[in-house]
Write an enzyme that holds these catalytic residues in place. Structure first.
Site, PDB file in Angstrom:
ATOM      1  N   HIS A   1       0.831  -1.203   0.000  1.00 51.82           N
ATOM      2  CA  HIS A   1       0.000   0.000   0.000  1.00 51.82           C
ATOM      3  C   HIS A   1       0.863   1.249   0.000  1.00 51.82           C
ATOM      4  CE1 HIS A   1      -2.695   3.179   1.402  1.00 51.82           C
ATOM      5  NE2 HIS A   1      -3.699   2.419   1.006  1.00 51.82           N
TER       6      HIS A   1
ATOM      7  N   GLU B   1       1.284   4.073  -2.959  1.00 50.38           N
ATOM      8  CA  GLU B   1       1.198   5.454  -2.499  1.00 50.38           C
ATOM      9  C   GLU B   1       2.477   6.009  -1.879  1.00 50.38           C
ATOM     10  OE1 GLU B   1      -2.209   5.909  -0.005  1.00 50.38           O
ATOM     11  OE2 GLU B   1      -3.617   5.207  -1.527  1.00 50.38           O
TER      12      GLU B   1
ATOM     13  N   HIS C   1      -7.098  -1.838  -4.336  1.00 53.92           N
ATOM     14  CA  HIS C   1      -5.767  -1.607  -4.906  1.00 53.92           C
ATOM     15  C   HIS C   1      -5.337  -2.770  -5.794  1.00 53.92           C
ATOM     16  CE1 HIS C   1      -4.892   2.172  -3.054  1.00 53.92           C
ATOM     17  NE2 HIS C   1      -5.035   1.707  -1.834  1.00 53.92           N
TER      18      HIS C   1
END
Length: 265
Positions: A146, A177, A209
């Site tokens: 993530h 990210e 995602h």
């Protein structure tokens, strides 16, 4: 003494993935601790609200779950996160637990998946074994994390290093990210001769995602970017919670938390 284990997850709106990951982890915890009542909480208010409005599914936040346990007279509570790292969601969980410490005789938090150095080494072995069928010279295995602005983001760099140290040089970790960014991963893998990329989420669940940023059909997904450059791409829509070894690591963290209480006693 009434005892409970509260399994704390970020959460997911994908029912199938929740069953294969979060519920599988909870089932293993329940089996490992028959003397404890198992409860569930999510840290994502967004996911909690979507499930409530869309599906009529009600899942407690961490404060709500702790309030119920206190009101029901539980005296000993173990909180075990299913989170990958000690980032923002873990901080939210710990802050909630501090607010309720005085309501229980004993309360302790287990650690997230990647907390100790040995966790990285065990996880690298688990992930390498899970992808063994793709172990060939022309293949690179790229894990999608993530990513976060939290200092805990360093876990991705460390896992990359452990892959290298163990000789698992086909494995590479990127994030959606944060760092390492997918562009960095692409530049790294292009230094070698490969024709196929295997993409898999480095996340407990397989959610938005994985389905969109990793395996989606939009031109900016990881899959589309690699295909546009001529590579064969295999997308494995499989959350880490589906792996027995990962679930075992989380159960071991819960056992360590309980042991810490017994050592104090």
């Amino acid at each position: 003494m009434k005892q409970a284990i509260l399994a704390v997850s970020f959460g997911t709106t994908y029912h199938e993935s929740r069953m294969k990951t979060i519920e599988a982890i909870e089932a293993d915890i329940k089996e490992a601790f028959p003397g404890f009542e198992l409860r569930r909480a999510f840290t994502s208010g967004v996911i909690i609200n979507i499930l409530k409005k869309r599906d009529g599914i009600y899942i407690d936040s961490v404060p709500e779950a702790l309030e119920k346990l206190a009101a029901e007279g539980f005296e000993r509570v173990i909180i075990q996160p299913t989170l990958v790292m000690g980032g923002e969601e873990n901080d939210i969980m710990l802050a909630a637990v501090r607010e309720y410490e005085g309501r229980f005789k004993q309360v302790v938090c287990g650690k997230p998946l990647l907390s100790e150095e040995e966790d990285y080494r065990k996880l690298a072995d688990i992930l390498n074994e899970d992808t063994r069928e793709y172990d060939s010279e022309e293949t690179k295995i790229i894990w999608m994390g993530h990513g976060t602005e939290h200092e805990a983001n360093k876990v991705y760099k460390r896992l990359n290093q452990v892959f290298e140290e163990k000789g698992y040089d086909r494995h590479h970790v990127g994030t959606v990210e944060a760092e390492p960014a997918f562009e960095d991963v692409k530049e790294e893998v292009k230094k070698t001769d490969f024709s196929r990329a295997v993409l898999q989420p480095l996340m407990i669940v397989c959610g938005d995602h994985a389905h969109n940023d990793m395996a989606g059909e939009d031109e900016d997904s990881w899959k589309s970017q690699l295909e546009a450059e001529g590579y064969e791409v295999v997308c494995r829509l499989k959350g880490m919670g589906e792996l027995a070894g990962v679930r075992r690591l989380l159960v071991d963290h819960a056992k360590a938390a309980i042991q810490s209480l017994e050592d104090i006693a």
